[in-house]
Design an enzyme around this catalytic site. Structure first.
Site, PDB file in Angstrom:
ATOM      1  N   ARG A  36     -36.096  23.062   1.056  1.00 16.79           N
ATOM      2  CA  ARG A  36     -36.329  24.099   2.074  1.00 16.79           C
ATOM      3  C   ARG A  36     -34.995  24.526   2.654  1.00 16.79           C
ATOM      4  O   ARG A  36     -34.006  23.810   2.533  1.00 16.79           O
ATOM      5  CB  ARG A  36     -37.246  23.557   3.174  1.00 16.79           C
ATOM      6  CG  ARG A  36     -36.691  22.295   3.818  1.00 16.79           C
ATOM      7  CD  ARG A  36     -37.776  21.464   4.503  1.00 16.79           C
ATOM      8  NE  ARG A  36     -37.269  20.139   4.822  1.00 16.79           N
ATOM      9  CZ  ARG A  36     -36.725  19.782   5.989  1.00 16.79           C
ATOM     10  NH1 ARG A  36     -36.641  20.649   6.977  1.00 16.79           N
ATOM     11  NH2 ARG A  36     -36.273  18.564   6.192  1.00 16.79           N
ATOM     12  N   TYR A 142     -44.780   3.411  -2.005  1.00 16.34           N
ATOM     13  CA  TYR A 142     -43.352   3.513  -1.660  1.00 16.34           C
ATOM     14  C   TYR A 142     -42.587   2.335  -2.268  1.00 16.34           C
ATOM     15  O   TYR A 142     -41.560   2.515  -2.933  1.00 16.34           O
ATOM     16  CB  TYR A 142     -43.220   3.504  -0.138  1.00 16.34           C
ATOM     17  CG  TYR A 142     -41.810   3.692   0.387  1.00 16.34           C
ATOM     18  CD1 TYR A 142     -41.113   4.881   0.190  1.00 16.34           C
ATOM     19  CD2 TYR A 142     -41.187   2.677   1.109  1.00 16.34           C
ATOM     20  CE1 TYR A 142     -39.827   5.056   0.702  1.00 16.34           C
ATOM     21  CE2 TYR A 142     -39.915   2.840   1.631  1.00 16.34           C
ATOM     22  CZ  TYR A 142     -39.236   4.040   1.423  1.00 16.34           C
ATOM     23  OH  TYR A 142     -37.977   4.198   1.934  1.00 16.34           O
TER      24      TYR A 142
HETATM   25  P1  NAD Z   1     -36.439  12.215   5.159  1.00 17.99           P
HETATM   26  O1  NAD Z   1     -37.914  12.207   4.931  1.00 17.99           O
HETATM   27  O2  NAD Z   1     -35.930  12.326   6.542  1.00 17.99           O
HETATM   28  O3  NAD Z   1     -35.771  13.386   4.300  1.00 17.99           O
HETATM   29  C1  NAD Z   1     -36.104  13.625   2.955  1.00 17.99           C
HETATM   30  C2  NAD Z   1     -35.635  15.023   2.577  1.00 17.99           C
HETATM   31  O4  NAD Z   1     -36.015  15.254   1.218  1.00 17.99           O
HETATM   32  C3  NAD Z   1     -36.270  16.129   3.434  1.00 17.99           C
HETATM   33  O5  NAD Z   1     -35.272  16.979   3.957  1.00 17.99           O
HETATM   34  C4  NAD Z   1     -37.171  16.871   2.451  1.00 17.99           C
HETATM   35  O6  NAD Z   1     -37.227  18.283   2.690  1.00 17.99           O
HETATM   36  C5  NAD Z   1     -36.500  16.584   1.123  1.00 17.99           C
HETATM   37  N1  NAD Z   1     -37.412  16.676  -0.019  1.00 17.99           N
HETATM   38  C6  NAD Z   1     -38.718  16.314  -0.085  1.00 17.99           C
HETATM   39  N2  NAD Z   1     -39.210  16.587  -1.299  1.00 17.99           N
HETATM   40  C7  NAD Z   1     -38.208  17.128  -2.013  1.00 17.99           C
HETATM   41  C8  NAD Z   1     -38.087  17.614  -3.346  1.00 17.99           C
HETATM   42  N3  NAD Z   1     -39.119  17.609  -4.201  1.00 17.99           N
HETATM   43  N4  NAD Z   1     -36.879  18.087  -3.747  1.00 17.99           N
HETATM   44  C9  NAD Z   1     -35.825  18.115  -2.902  1.00 17.99           C
HETATM   45  N5  NAD Z   1     -35.882  17.683  -1.639  1.00 17.99           N
HETATM   46  C10 NAD Z   1     -37.054  17.195  -1.195  1.00 17.99           C
HETATM   47  O7  NAD Z   1     -35.858  10.895   4.430  1.00 17.99           O
HETATM   48  P2  NAD Z   1     -34.584  10.012   4.855  1.00 17.99           P
HETATM   49  O8  NAD Z   1     -35.007   9.106   5.944  1.00 17.99           O
HETATM   50  O9  NAD Z   1     -33.390  10.867   5.024  1.00 17.99           O
HETATM   51  O10 NAD Z   1     -34.469   9.103   3.539  1.00 17.99           O
HETATM   52  C11 NAD Z   1     -33.576   9.380   2.482  1.00 17.99           C
HETATM   53  C12 NAD Z   1     -33.642   8.228   1.496  1.00 17.99           C
HETATM   54  O11 NAD Z   1     -33.341   6.995   2.168  1.00 17.99           O
HETATM   55  C13 NAD Z   1     -35.012   8.012   0.839  1.00 17.99           C
HETATM   56  O12 NAD Z   1     -34.831   7.566  -0.485  1.00 17.99           O
HETATM   57  C14 NAD Z   1     -35.612   6.902   1.659  1.00 17.99           C
HETATM   58  O13 NAD Z   1     -36.576   6.171   0.935  1.00 17.99           O
HETATM   59  C15 NAD Z   1     -34.386   6.061   1.946  1.00 17.99           C
HETATM   60  N6  NAD Z   1     -34.567   5.189   3.110  1.00 17.99           N
HETATM   61  C16 NAD Z   1     -34.673   5.712   4.370  1.00 17.99           C
HETATM   62  C17 NAD Z   1     -34.849   4.863   5.448  1.00 17.99           C
HETATM   63  C18 NAD Z   1     -34.976   5.387   6.857  1.00 17.99           C
HETATM   64  O14 NAD Z   1     -35.240   4.598   7.784  1.00 17.99           O
HETATM   65  N7  NAD Z   1     -34.752   6.675   7.087  1.00 17.99           N
HETATM   66  C19 NAD Z   1     -34.927   3.466   5.244  1.00 17.99           C
HETATM   67  C20 NAD Z   1     -34.839   2.969   3.941  1.00 17.99           C
HETATM   68  C21 NAD Z   1     -34.639   3.838   2.882  1.00 17.99           C
END
Ligand code: NAD
Length: 318
Positions: A36, A142
């Site tokens: 987006r 997940y």
């Molecule tokens: P988030 O949900 O805040 O952001 C994910 C982003 O991916 C969003 O901006 C969304 O628009 C985008 N997205 C969704 N589908 C998509 C697609 N098909 N193509 C392209 N973009 C797409 O996630 P986050 O918290 O920033 O997490 C990022 C990574 O870190 C993930 O792999 C998550 O599993 C991992 N992680 C996060 C946390 C946490 O606490 N935030 C903890 C452990 C692991």
């Protein structure tokens, strides 16, 4: 890292790591991508931005080639609670997107970072001081995608020599971008509500310990691991890292030092509670400390002080 492509750049981690990388490596050298494109967004405005749906491998490859990317920071994924609600979509994005990202990295010889999670552990994993190498039988979609992702990254390193690296992030706490639907989100929500309403109903039960980290430490970890000497890395993907382990009542106590009238109640969400119960109480991050010098700066008190200060400004609360 000279030309870095970030996927999922508008999320909780992406929105901050993109700005940090642009400050360090130059705005034009960090290509921000997401599914987006919001108007008036700092990440969109401060350097190159492209729409990339990570499930579209062809477009992904074209954009990476166009900018001659040498590093991919792959963050696009669905988080734990959302993935439980939409398991098929979660598999397609988390695994299909990762596979496409690794293929682009293989073809263009890019270095590669993607995060795993404490969600890669499950009910049969040892719960306290969870070792780096241990039982991983998660029972959530997940978790299944995170373990599979760790294995796939190991495979691309061993089989094709792709320079894959990663960490198992704990719950991340930040104030710039709201979290995207994870089990540890309560530990972000609580700070907003403490300032706005002086009370918060936690969807996670009292006494439920999980690992957490303040976002500056998470961003430093990404850069430090990507800059680490590869000859020192025995694990490469999926390093346990943590900064603190606490239960909801401990955040409430930390907040009360600054907002004495703050009150916490509980309105437990059975889905997220079940996920939390299947995750470790605390993980052992010795391997990350020894192999690439991981060392977080923030504990619960330091983080609470900073979160409340920064959020007051953001929410315009006197
Ligand atoms: P988030 O949900 O805040 O952001 C994910 C982003 O991916 C969003 O901006 C969304 O628009 C985008 N997205 C969704 N589908 C998509 C697609 N098909 N193509 C392209 N973009 C797409 O996630 P986050 O918290 O920033 O997490 C990022 C990574 O870190 C993930 O792999 C998550 O599993 C991992 N992680 C996060 C946390 C946490 O606490 N935030 C903890 C452990 C692991």
């Amino acid at each position: 890292m000279k030309k870095i492509l970030v996927t999922g750049c508008l999320g909780q981690i992406g929105s901050e790591i993109t700005m940090k990388l642009r400050n360090t490596y130059g705005a034009d050298n960090v290509i921000a991508t997401d599914i987006r494109k919001p108007e008036n967004n700092d990440v969109v405005k401060s350097g190159p931005f492209e729409i990339v749906d990570v499930t579209d491998g062809k477009k992904f490859g074209e954009i990476a080639s166009k900018y001659k990317a040498d590093t991919i920071i792959h963050l696009a994924a669905l988080l734990s609670a959302v993935a439980e609600a939409k398991p098929v979509l979660a598999w397609n994005i988390n695994m299909g997107g990762l596979f496409n990202a690794l293929e682009v990295a293989r073809e263009l010889k890019c270095s590669f970072f993607t995060p795993s999670s404490i969600g890669a552990f499950g009910p049969s994993t040892p719960k306290d001081k969870t070792p780096q190498d241990t039982i991983q039988r998660p029972q959530t979609m997940y978790g299944v995608t995170k373990v599979s992702g760790e294995l796939l990254c190991d495979y691309y390193f061993k089989r094709f020599g792709v320079d894959t690296r990663g960490v198992r992030f704990p719950g991340l706490i930040s104030y710039k971008t709201l979290p995207g639907g994870g089990t540890t989100d309560y530990a972000v929500d609580i700070y907003y509500k403490a300032l706005q309403d002086k009370k918060y109903a936690s969807f996670i039960k009292k006494g439920t310990y999980m690992d957490m980290m303040y976002i500056p430490d998470a961003l430093d970890a990404i850069v430090k691991l990507m800059e680490a000497d590869p000859s020192k890395l025995k694990h490469r993907n999926a390093f346990n890292i943590t900064a603190m382990s606490f239960a909801p009542e401990h955040v409430a106590d930390a907040i009360k030092k600054y907002i004495p009238e703050f009150e916490m109640t509980y309105d437990v969400d059975p889905v997220r509670q079940a996920i939390a119960d299947s995750w470790p109480n605390s993980i052992d991050d010795t391997a990350a400390r020894e192999e690439w010098g991981f060392k977080p700066k923030y504990d619960l008190d330091l983080m609470t002080k900073d979160m409340l200060e920064k959020l007051k400004v953001k929410l315009n609360i006197k």
